[in-house]
Scaffold this motif. Structure first.
Motif, PDB file in Angstrom:
ATOM      1  N   LYS A  33      62.678  29.083  27.428  1.00 16.16           N
ATOM      2  CA  LYS A  33      63.928  29.020  28.189  1.00 16.16           C
ATOM      3  C   LYS A  33      63.727  28.282  29.505  1.00 16.16           C
ATOM      4  O   LYS A  33      64.508  27.399  29.861  1.00 16.16           O
ATOM      5  N   GLU A  34      62.681  28.630  30.235  1.00 20.47           N
ATOM      6  CA  GLU A  34      62.409  27.968  31.515  1.00 20.47           C
ATOM      7  C   GLU A  34      62.162  26.474  31.318  1.00 20.47           C
ATOM      8  O   GLU A  34      62.708  25.644  32.050  1.00 20.47           O
ATOM      9  N   PHE A  35      61.354  26.128  30.341  1.00 24.49           N
ATOM     10  CA  PHE A  35      61.064  24.718  30.052  1.00 24.49           C
ATOM     11  C   PHE A  35      62.350  23.955  29.751  1.00 24.49           C
ATOM     12  O   PHE A  35      62.591  22.871  30.302  1.00 24.49           O
ATOM     13  N   CYS A  36      63.197  24.506  28.890  1.00 22.80           N
ATOM     14  CA  CYS A  36      64.427  23.824  28.490  1.00 22.80           C
ATOM     15  C   CYS A  36      65.422  23.695  29.639  1.00 22.80           C
ATOM     16  O   CYS A  36      66.075  22.658  29.788  1.00 22.80           O
ATOM     17  N   GLU A  37      65.535  24.724  30.442  1.00 19.01           N
ATOM     18  CA  GLU A  37      66.455  24.671  31.584  1.00 19.01           C
ATOM     19  C   GLU A  37      65.979  23.681  32.637  1.00 19.01           C
ATOM     20  O   GLU A  37      66.758  22.879  33.149  1.00 19.01           O
ATOM     21  N   LEU A  38      64.675  23.728  32.966  1.00 19.20           N
ATOM     22  CA  LEU A  38      64.152  22.860  34.021  1.00 19.20           C
ATOM     23  C   LEU A  38      64.033  21.403  33.576  1.00 19.20           C
ATOM     24  O   LEU A  38      64.313  20.491  34.345  1.00 19.20           O
TER      25      LEU A  38
END
Length: 177
Positions: free
Chosen positions: A99-104
């Protein structure tokens, strides 16, 4: 009267078949990457592009096109569902990392599932049903399954077909309101 009873008996069997066909693959639920559930039934009457994804794949840049597709057509009813999977050993270690990777990296705000199996004996029931009904099964990351508004599989594409390619756009536009 006997003939009429036979006709209605046949009709009820036909209607039961239509009801099953109408439901298609829409009755499935996925674990949401944010917790809780994502129910395909919540998107009944809308086209849904379901894509098995991975964060460490040569096709990972397709996330940007998936977000563009979602942004372009969500007001007209399209849902793009990202289904992170480690079946091909290219996903990060946890849903939080994904989730963090995709959002950032890509600014993703489309619906995403938790890390999910998409192939083999452990495949999520959605993918098992698609495989059983159509013969289509992801052979790598970023395979795409377009579900029509009535829950039917409308089209499938492999990894090499980009989300903004003419075949994908044409198939989606044909299903929009």
């Amino acid at each position: 009267m006997k003939r009429l009873a036979q006709l209605f008996a046949g009709l009820s069997v036909s209607l039961a078949f239509v009801a099953v066909a109408w439901a298609g693959v829409s009755g499935h639920r996925f674990s949401n990457i944010d917790g809780g559930q994502l129910a395909m039934d919540d998107w009944a009457g809308r086209p849904v592009l379901v894509v098995n994804t991975a964060s460490q794949c040569a096709y990972t840049p397709q996330y940007a096109q998936l977000q563009t597709l979602y942004d372009r057509y969500k007001a007209r009813g399209l849902v793009v569902l990202a289904v992170p999977s480690d079946d091909f050993r290219q996903e990060l270690g946890s849903a939080a990392e994904v989730k963090e990777f995709c959002e950032l990296t890509f600014g993703l705000d489309m619906p995403m599932t938790d890390i999910t199996h998409v192939t083999g004996a452990l495949a999520h029931p959605f993918y098992a049903q698609v495989r059983d009904e159509t013969g289509f099964e992801p052979r790598w990351n970023f395979h795409k399954v377009l579900i029509g508004p009535e829950g039917q599989v409308a089209a499938t594409w492999g990894s090499g077909t980009r989300p903004l390619s003419p075949p994908v756009i044409q198939a989606i536009e044909a299903l929009l309101d």
